[in-house]
Every structure is written in C-alpha cells, then in structure tokens.
Motif scaffolding. Structure first.
Motif, mmCIF file in Angstrom:
data_model
loop_
_atom_site.group_PDB
_atom_site.id
_atom_site.type_symbol
_atom_site.label_atom_id
_atom_site.label_comp_id
_atom_site.label_asym_id
_atom_site.label_seq_id
_atom_site.Cartn_x
_atom_site.Cartn_y
_atom_site.Cartn_z
ATOM 1 N N ARG A 108 0.812 -1.209 0.000
ATOM 2 C CA ARG A 108 0.000 0.000 0.000
ATOM 3 C C ARG A 108 0.853 1.270 0.000
ATOM 4 O O ARG A 108 0.411 2.318 -0.441
ATOM 5 C CB ARG A 108 -0.931 0.001 1.216
ATOM 6 C CG ARG A 108 -1.982 -1.111 1.185
ATOM 7 C CD ARG A 108 -3.024 -0.885 0.114
ATOM 8 N NE ARG A 108 -3.939 0.197 0.470
ATOM 9 C CZ ARG A 108 -4.857 0.700 -0.338
ATOM 10 N NH1 ARG A 108 -4.952 0.238 -1.589
ATOM 11 N NH2 ARG A 108 -5.650 1.671 0.070
ATOM 12 N N LEU A 109 2.086 1.143 0.479
ATOM 13 C CA LEU A 109 3.011 2.282 0.455
ATOM 14 C C LEU A 109 3.791 2.371 -0.854
ATOM 15 O O LEU A 109 4.574 3.302 -1.050
ATOM 16 C CB LEU A 109 3.997 2.169 1.623
ATOM 17 C CG LEU A 109 3.422 2.414 3.022
ATOM 18 C CD1 LEU A 109 4.437 2.016 4.085
ATOM 19 C CD2 LEU A 109 3.020 3.886 3.190
ATOM 20 N N GLY A 110 3.596 1.400 -1.730
ATOM 21 C CA GLY A 110 4.321 1.395 -2.993
ATOM 22 C C GLY A 110 5.731 0.847 -2.892
ATOM 23 O O GLY A 110 6.578 1.121 -3.747
ATOM 24 N N LEU A 111 5.989 0.058 -1.846
ATOM 25 C CA LEU A 111 7.311 -0.519 -1.623
ATOM 26 C C LEU A 111 7.338 -1.999 -1.977
ATOM 27 O O LEU A 111 6.426 -2.748 -1.607
ATOM 28 C CB LEU A 111 7.716 -0.375 -0.150
ATOM 29 C CG LEU A 111 7.983 1.028 0.391
ATOM 30 C CD1 LEU A 111 8.110 0.970 1.913
ATOM 31 C CD2 LEU A 111 9.248 1.618 -0.230
ATOM 32 N N ASP A 112 8.392 -2.412 -2.663
ATOM 33 C CA ASP A 112 8.682 -3.827 -2.787
ATOM 34 C C ASP A 112 9.475 -4.262 -1.555
ATOM 35 O O ASP A 112 10.068 -3.438 -0.864
ATOM 36 C CB ASP A 112 9.521 -4.112 -4.034
ATOM 37 C CG ASP A 112 8.774 -3.808 -5.323
ATOM 38 O OD1 ASP A 112 7.526 -3.884 -5.315
ATOM 39 O OD2 ASP A 112 9.440 -3.488 -6.322
ATOM 40 N N ILE A 113 9.489 -5.540 -1.294
ATOM 41 C CA ILE A 113 10.365 -6.098 -0.265
ATOM 42 C C ILE A 113 11.486 -6.814 -1.006
ATOM 43 O O ILE A 113 11.282 -7.864 -1.613
ATOM 44 C CB ILE A 113 9.598 -7.036 0.683
ATOM 45 C CG1 ILE A 113 8.517 -6.240 1.426
ATOM 46 C CG2 ILE A 113 10.553 -7.703 1.665
ATOM 47 C CD1 ILE A 113 7.627 -7.069 2.321
ATOM 48 N N SER A 114 12.658 -6.205 -0.986
ATOM 49 C CA SER A 114 13.736 -6.685 -1.859
ATOM 50 C C SER A 114 14.497 -7.853 -1.277
ATOM 51 O O SER A 114 15.290 -8.495 -1.984
ATOM 52 C CB SER A 114 14.709 -5.543 -2.165
ATOM 53 O OG SER A 114 15.390 -5.123 -0.999
ATOM 54 N N GLY A 115 14.284 -8.165 -0.006
ATOM 55 C CA GLY A 115 14.971 -9.294 0.593
ATOM 56 C C GLY A 115 14.827 -9.280 2.097
ATOM 57 O O GLY A 115 14.248 -8.367 2.682
ATOM 58 N N THR A 116 15.343 -10.309 2.712
ATOM 59 C CA THR A 116 15.443 -10.388 4.161
ATOM 60 C C THR A 116 16.679 -11.223 4.472
ATOM 61 O O THR A 116 17.380 -11.672 3.556
ATOM 62 C CB THR A 116 14.168 -10.974 4.804
ATOM 63 O OG1 THR A 116 14.265 -10.865 6.237
ATOM 64 C CG2 THR A 116 13.941 -12.415 4.421
ATOM 65 N N GLY A 117 16.967 -11.414 5.739
ATOM 66 C CA GLY A 117 18.167 -12.160 6.100
ATOM 67 C C GLY A 117 18.103 -12.639 7.531
ATOM 68 O O GLY A 117 17.233 -12.226 8.309
ATOM 69 N N VAL A 118 19.027 -13.530 7.883
ATOM 70 C CA VAL A 118 19.063 -14.115 9.214
ATOM 71 C C VAL A 118 20.460 -13.971 9.802
ATOM 72 O O VAL A 118 21.414 -13.636 9.104
ATOM 73 C CB VAL A 118 18.679 -15.614 9.183
ATOM 74 C CG1 VAL A 118 17.251 -15.795 8.708
ATOM 75 C CG2 VAL A 118 19.651 -16.403 8.312
ATOM 76 N N ARG A 119 20.580 -14.247 11.100
ATOM 77 C CA ARG A 119 21.876 -14.445 11.734
ATOM 78 C C ARG A 119 22.143 -15.948 11.718
ATOM 79 O O ARG A 119 21.357 -16.721 12.261
ATOM 80 C CB ARG A 119 21.863 -13.959 13.180
ATOM 81 C CG ARG A 119 21.796 -12.457 13.362
ATOM 82 C CD ARG A 119 22.074 -12.127 14.828
ATOM 83 N NE ARG A 119 22.021 -10.693 15.080
ATOM 84 C CZ ARG A 119 21.080 -10.100 15.803
ATOM 85 N NH1 ARG A 119 20.100 -10.817 16.316
ATOM 86 N NH2 ARG A 119 21.105 -8.802 16.017
ATOM 87 N N ASN A 120 23.220 -16.360 11.104
ATOM 88 C CA ASN A 120 23.535 -17.791 11.069
ATOM 89 C C ASN A 120 25.037 -17.976 11.186
ATOM 90 O O ASN A 120 25.818 -17.047 10.956
ATOM 91 C CB ASN A 120 23.030 -18.425 9.778
ATOM 92 C CG ASN A 120 23.824 -17.961 8.572
ATOM 93 O OD1 ASN A 120 23.607 -16.850 8.088
ATOM 94 N ND2 ASN A 120 24.750 -18.773 8.091
#
Length: 310
Positions: A108-120
């Motif tokens: 709704r804000l016009g944003l894509d979610i380009s990725g995420t990540g973890v601590r590993n």
C-alpha cells in the motif's frame, strides 16, 4: 542451460578494464572469473533501504517496523530489506497474520520487499548445531516466500569456536554443504539464497567466489557488501564479485588497505553498471547518529551517483 552470470562476467571484462584489478598481499584473483568480452546493455536498478540502517530505533522500540516502512516510502525508496530479527520473537518465525500485514503495508506504500536475512553460523564445529542453522534458514526462507522477498541473506559465520589447527578446507566444506542444502530448499520456494561477504570467516573476494562457484546453484548468488572487504583494494574485489551479485549493500564507507574511507560512489556505480546488474540496490548507513537524518543524506548521494553515471 542459459547462464546470465557468464554474459555479465564477459561484459565486466570490457567495462571495468580501467579499474585496478591488481592482486594485493593476502588477496588473490580467481582464474576464470572474467572471461571474453561481450556487449551487454547496463540494466536499470532500483534503490532499496536495508533496514539495519534503523537498527537502534527498531531494537529499542523508538520506531516500529511499520513506521520505518512509512519513512522509507515517504523518502522515495523503491523497496525495503527488513532483516528477520526486526520481526517479533526472532528467531521464531512470526505468524502468517503479521507477515501478511507487513506485506500489505509495504504494498500500500508502494514498496517492494527486496529481501530479508538471518543471523547464522555455518562454521560451528558441531554438525548438529550446523544442522539447526540450516533449519533456521529454511524457516525464514518460507517467511521470505510469503513476504514476496526474492532473496534471503546468509553469512559464513564467525569461526570463533574453531581451534587454531582446524583446516580451512574442512570448514569451507561445512559451509558449502550447508549453503547447498539451503539453496536447494530455497529453489523449491522460488527464493534465492544470497551469500554475504561480512568480514567474518570469509573476508576476501576469492573466498566468497570459491563458495559460490563450488556450490554451483542457480538459486545461490552473492550479496555484495561493499563495506566488508577489509584486506587490500576493495574496489578490485567488488568488481571481481559483481558478476555474481544477486543483490548488494551500498555503504557510506569502505576499507582501503584496512583504513576506513568514504566510498567513491561514482566508482561503485560504474562497477554496478559494468556488471550488467539489474535489480535492487540496497543502501545501508552505519554508526552513530539518527538514521532519520543520515539515511536521507546518503539516499540523495546514491541517487546523484546513479544519475551522473547512468
């Protein structure tokens, strides 16, 4: 089988011919990383905000994840990259309701979610604990798929529990086995695993590319962190890894022969363009200061560099 990496590697040889690619002490070059030239049109890139830029206000409760999304949208970002530990109860995965609320909010804000990540940490000597780290990545790969995030960032690990006599080849084999398992699973979810050089057990371009090339999966790429090459010439190493980049982290400073200096953004953009990269270009600010002041300043600098070097 089509190999987009090969065409990007070929173009890179011609386009970055003027950049210094001389090996420095402790930092070699991988034979075959750059091959014969081939013309390729540089691709469009979109700016994303790696939300580690807002780490302090997110972790101390001064800002919510939703508020950070609003800030980034108002600033003009195309996307955001929220690391998993900004979701409630990490490392446990959030319930679907919350995941979809964040997804809807971003949309709704016009944003894509380009990725995420973890601590590993894939350098842990105990095989059972490494297996648990793989399971952590698998669980958050499922979250990424539900979010619509195309990539999940993973690290090598710190290597802090290794004995001084532990053969590096053996540890590298552990990491490759773990990353291969993650990539195989991620491919079934339509998500890529991106291996981030993070100045941890893996410190150089050669070490980064050894893992990516030997795992040899279409569902594995590099998360090219320009600020984490701390040995030798970072620009040479960035150019070396660039053809394998599935995403980036553009930082305000990098390290030249171990000395922290401001990033030459024009030079970085030239490497990005030369590699033929098409996709999100996440930026990340670090250190002291209010990110609500720091992020807009750096965002404008990166935008200007992209415009000048288009």
């Amino acid at each position: 089988m089509d190999n987009p990496q090969a065409s990007r590697r070929a173009f890179l040889k011609t386009a970055v011919a003027g950049l210094p690619l001389v090996a420095t002490a402790g930092v070699g070059t991988l034979a075959g990383t750059v091959t014969a030239p081939s013309a390729t049109k540089p691709g469009p890139v979109k700016l994303s905000c790696n939300l580690y830029s807002f780490n302090e206000p997110l972790m101390n409760g001064q800002m919510t994840l939703e508020q950070v999304l609003e800030f980034c949208a108002d600033l003009g970002f195309d996307a955001v990259d929220p690391t998993a530990y900004y979701f409630p109860n990490y490392p446990a995965v959030p319930d679907d309701r919350y995941v979809y609320e964040i997804k809807r909010k971003a949309f709704r804000l016009g944003l894509d979610i380009s990725g995420t990540g973890v601590r590993n940490d894939f350098t842990l000597p105990d095989a059972g604990r490494r297996k648990a780290e793989v399971e952590l990545v698998r669980k958050w790969t499922d979250v990424a798929a539900r979010l619509g995030a195309p990539v999940v960032r993973v690290f090598a690990g710190l290597g802090k529990e290794l004995s001084p006599s532990q053969p590096r080849a053996e540890v590298t084999s552990w990491m490759m086995d773990a990353i291969r398992e993650c990539a195989e699973y991620a491919g079934k979810q339509g998500v890529m695993i991106v291996f981030q050089n993070h100045a941890d057990y893996v410190q150089t371009a050669d070490q980064t590319l050894e893992i990516i090339r030997r795992v040899d999966s279409e569902w594995l790429g590099a998360n090219l962190d320009i600020g984490s090459f701390k040995l030798g010439d970072p620009y040479a190493q960035i150019a070396q890894v660039a053809p394998y980049a599935a995403t980036w982290q553009i930082k305000e400073n990098l390290f030249v022969d171990g000395r922290e200096v401001p990033t030459d953004l024009g030079r970085i953009v030239q490497i990005v363009r030369a590699s033929g990269y098409r996709g999100y270009l996440p930026i990340e600010t670090l250190g002291k200061g209010d990110p609500r002041q720091k992020v807009p300043v750096f965002y404008e600098k990166v935008k200007k560099a992209l415009a000048v070097n288009g």
